[in-house]
Design an enzyme around this catalytic site. Sequence first.
Site, PDB file in Angstrom:
ATOM      1  CG  ASP A   1      -0.261  -0.048   2.552  1.00  0.00           C
ATOM      2  OD1 ASP A   1       0.984  -0.145   2.584  1.00  0.00           O
ATOM      3  OD2 ASP A   1      -0.959  -0.013   3.580  1.00  0.00           O
ATOM      4  CD  GLU A   2       5.416   1.567   3.387  1.00  0.00           C
ATOM      5  OE1 GLU A   2       6.283   2.409   3.098  1.00  0.00           O
ATOM      6  OE2 GLU A   2       5.558   0.721   4.286  1.00  0.00           O
TER       7      GLU A   2
ATOM      8  CE1 TYR B   1       9.213  -2.653   0.462  1.00  0.00           C
ATOM      9  CE2 TYR B   1       7.709  -1.161   1.600  1.00  0.00           C
ATOM     10  CZ  TYR B   1       7.970  -2.385   1.011  1.00  0.00           C
ATOM     11  OH  TYR B   1       6.983  -3.339   0.956  1.00  0.00           O
TER      12      TYR B   1
END
Length: 434
Positions: A135-136, A169
Amino acid sequence: MNNKDDLFIQKILITGGAGFIGSHLAIYLTKKFKNSKIIVLDKLDYCSNINNLGCVLKELNFKFYKGNILDSELLENIFEKEKIDIVIHLAAYTHVDNSFKQSIKFTENNILGTHYLLETCKNYKLKKFIYVSTDEVYGSGLIEDNDDNNNSINQSSNEKSILNPTNPYSASKAGAEHLVQSYYKSFKLPVIITRANNIYGPKQYPEKIIPKFINLLLNNKKCTIHGTGKNTRNYLYIDDIVSAFDIILRKGEIGNVYNIGTDFEISNLDVAKKIINISINLNNNNNNNNNNNNNNNNNNNNNNNNNNNDFNIMDYKKFINYIDDRPFNDHRYNINYSKLSNLGWKKSISWEEGIEKTFIWYKNNRNYWLNLNVDSYENINNDNNFKYFGNQNNNNENNNNDNNENNNNCRVCSNIDLNYGEKKPFHLTLKSEE
């Protein structure tokens, strides 16, 4: 793909399958789909553990390969030997804090590693390639309003929302997503992408917030919170994401993205408080049980009430240490998961149930991640220059008997009672370091 379990006959490769999510998924699929073959590829990095795979290491329909997705020759050998039908690509560096310090490694492993895997997959007739994203990739769930007060408003991200990663990330995962999509368009690779909220549960490496807080408290240390701790996250218990993958494997449509989410949202500070509460309650219960065993009189009831009153007015500050915030810390990740719900998925484990199960698991397995030497383990066989665990033709009857004897007591399977005491799991024994 047929929905009936007994007709689900596939050869499924799970990359990163000795990690947290991958191992739970591998155990589930190995046990549920006996006619399928589950193949795990994992390089056994610091956050992976061969013991995560517990009782399935010698199952007839399971095999483990130790190796890196950056090794194209290894990938080619596995695909040629195993005749893979489905790939579930979980192998990735995932800890945001590490990505700020080692961003090149995240790019190499998460983007280049995915590229190597895609290059191999395009040469084989796969039925599904499931890329596990996060979801990031959507970025923070807040957008700036244009009014004079500089207000922010909450925004829920759906599968068509623009990707706006804010840390190395999430940027590496978004970059890999674009590669996956390009192979769908250019080479007709049958891809599906998933983006999930935060996952927690037993066996998670204690760099992530929930196991980190639990282990700190178990070792009489304070929970460390970035910034104010007001940033919020949505949490799913591990069993629920495994069931989501089950649905997506059987019903997911090629070329689609599926959010895997929950409406339960909680701040990092409140996560710490909840875990502190559980820790104190368990300690109080143990103390009260000891008191009742030693002194069965009415004073015990009064002591219990006093303990509860002290707990209600407890000062959390003595259990929490605030540290510098991340270079950038997304406020929240709120996603719309109705698309997956329409396939029949729904979560089954509440936050209250899941966090208690998780705490108890770590309490009963305090040394699970200690003294692990991933390069010195027994019973590895060589075949065509790569290493694997799993069922072999030369397995003797004693090994099979050992497996059957211990299979029902495996402490690392997610579908068993977690209140199992201190029994050791069945696993291939790790040699202790000198």
